[in-house]
Design an enzyme around this catalytic site. Sequence first.
Site, mmCIF file in Angstrom:
data_model
loop_
_atom_site.group_PDB
_atom_site.id
_atom_site.type_symbol
_atom_site.label_atom_id
_atom_site.label_comp_id
_atom_site.label_asym_id
_atom_site.label_seq_id
_atom_site.Cartn_x
_atom_site.Cartn_y
_atom_site.Cartn_z
ATOM 1 N N GLY A 1 0.244 -5.117 -3.333
ATOM 2 C CA GLY A 1 -0.191 -6.103 -2.359
ATOM 3 C C GLY A 1 -1.684 -6.317 -2.330
ATOM 4 O O GLY A 1 -2.156 -7.433 -2.109
ATOM 5 N N ALA B 1 -3.583 4.929 -5.600
ATOM 6 C CA ALA B 1 -3.910 6.344 -5.796
ATOM 7 C C ALA B 1 -4.146 7.076 -4.483
ATOM 8 O O ALA B 1 -4.189 8.310 -4.467
ATOM 9 C CB ALA B 1 -5.143 6.462 -6.696
ATOM 10 N N GLY C 1 0.783 -1.230 0.000
ATOM 11 C CA GLY C 1 0.000 0.000 0.000
ATOM 12 C C GLY C 1 0.808 1.269 0.000
ATOM 13 O O GLY C 1 0.587 2.139 0.838
ATOM 14 N N CYS D 1 -11.518 -16.282 4.872
ATOM 15 C CA CYS D 1 -12.869 -16.621 4.405
ATOM 16 C C CYS D 1 -13.867 -15.689 5.077
ATOM 17 O O CYS D 1 -13.741 -15.368 6.258
ATOM 18 C CB CYS D 1 -13.224 -18.086 4.620
ATOM 19 S SG CYS D 1 -13.530 -18.602 6.290
#
Length: 555
Positions: free
Chosen positions: A175, A265, A51, A409
């Site tokens: 990532g 962004a 990130g 999950c």
Amino acid sequence: MTRLDNSRVIRPATGTELSAKSWLTEAPLRMLMNNLHPDVAERPEELVVYGGIGRAARDWESYDRIVETLKRLEADQTLLVQSGKPVGVFRTHEDAPRVLIANSNLVPKWATWEHFNELDRKGLAMYGQMTAGSWIYIGTQGIVQGTYETFVEMGRQHYDDDLSGRWLLTAGLGGMGGAQPLAAVMAGASCLAIECQPSRIDMRLRTGYLDRAAETIDEAMAIIEESCAARKPLSVGLLGNAAEILPEMYRRGIRPDLLTDQTSAHDPVNGYLPAGWTVAEWIERREREPEAVAKAAKASMAVHVRAMLDFQAAGVPTVDYGNNIRQVAKDEGVANAFDFPGFVPAYIRPLFCRGIGPFRWAALSGDPEDIFKTDAKVKELLPDNHHLHRWLDMARDRIHFQGLPARICWVGLGDRHRLGLAFNEMVAKGELKAPVVIGRDHLDSGSVASPNRETEAMRDGSDAVSDWPLLNALLNTASGATWVSLHHGGGVGMGYSQHSGMVIVADGTEAAAKRLERVLWNDPATGVMRHADAGYDIALDCARDKGLDLPGILG
């Protein structure tokens, strides 16, 4: 302050030998190290996990002190971490969190990238993203199922539940964005993902998240057209700049079936390559003249969003995937930037209303068999959730573990605590070789305020109310999570989000069982509470069905 150290290669310990005083301190130690495993982190030599500049620790000196402190921490002590730096150890009690983390938090008036970057340069702050600074990043798998669920829902809404022969156009293979190609293929669609950095394409190829690579639009489209014609979905990474390639594809008359974006962004300096720049120029100039880089990147984002709007006007289902690119474009003069929706209000919110979100766990043993055994336990305890069974089967077949074996999950209120208790019992009986840690993304139903992403377009207009993640963090602390984090700016950047995380250890003890039952019920229940308060009928019905005590909401 040292932030670059090419000599370091960090890997967590595996097996049952402890270097800390208990599993409750060994677990955060291993997960911190796992975040920096070379197969997990984007730039581990700089402590960057994912990130843009999402770090696990502020600098290498702070990392070393965190490791040293976790190794000596007693069973009734709590370590405080302030923006990646260990600042205090205090006596609490055995059911209190062993670590409390606050990352990137700024007083609202000063919550800008400009002010944060100034603090960052002085060594006074660290950007924690969501799971980077909270030590529960599990590699790209951590976002795969959420992305898969989004793409499946897009198929339901736009193509009669059938994405075969269809293709998705997107950008960003970091990532988070790196999950898109595999998620699309799992959902039945082919995927063309634009990425400006060859190293990221290489990493996704190496870890099985991407099938092919291309260097030109023609080469990429030939692969996509062949796969769609054969109805055999595959993914291709196209080397290039989205702000250049999207307008060109539109000009050529190329029309995808779905369109989104997961470039970084949210961070104009470190996350988005300006159009016309080389990667080398970008890296050099962002250190020397960050303001000029940000200006050029924002202008390119505006071009990018205009192209997305053009595709939407041409009938292509288009969605923002939560990187704040619409906001930047609007600030740059694209008045209709928000004409295409965010993915949460468009596709995910009904799940959040039931407390369903990204439940995850990691095997501290390092043995993949422990994960496969827990997969089987999930199926056993949730026999009627065939959609989840299909996901687990696909995950086992297609997802490569990065670092410590882990699984993601999406399950919700009423199921999370049952799974946690079952995993704890498996540890107690010796069915698993070592304890497991259970956590989640901060992107969850009750743990985030982010008006351009998770809380966009709330029914009651409460998009920006950030009391909810604060309450979530406080409740998880009171409930006995092993470590709790409170961050600012994750996903969408400075000034646009506040969010909290929790991780809890299942070590096979009765004390752990009591903590697991509290935490894994209360944590998703705050998501149901938050959405019930906003007036969502699904959440109100869920709250009543689960017997939640919500005096100011249910009456």
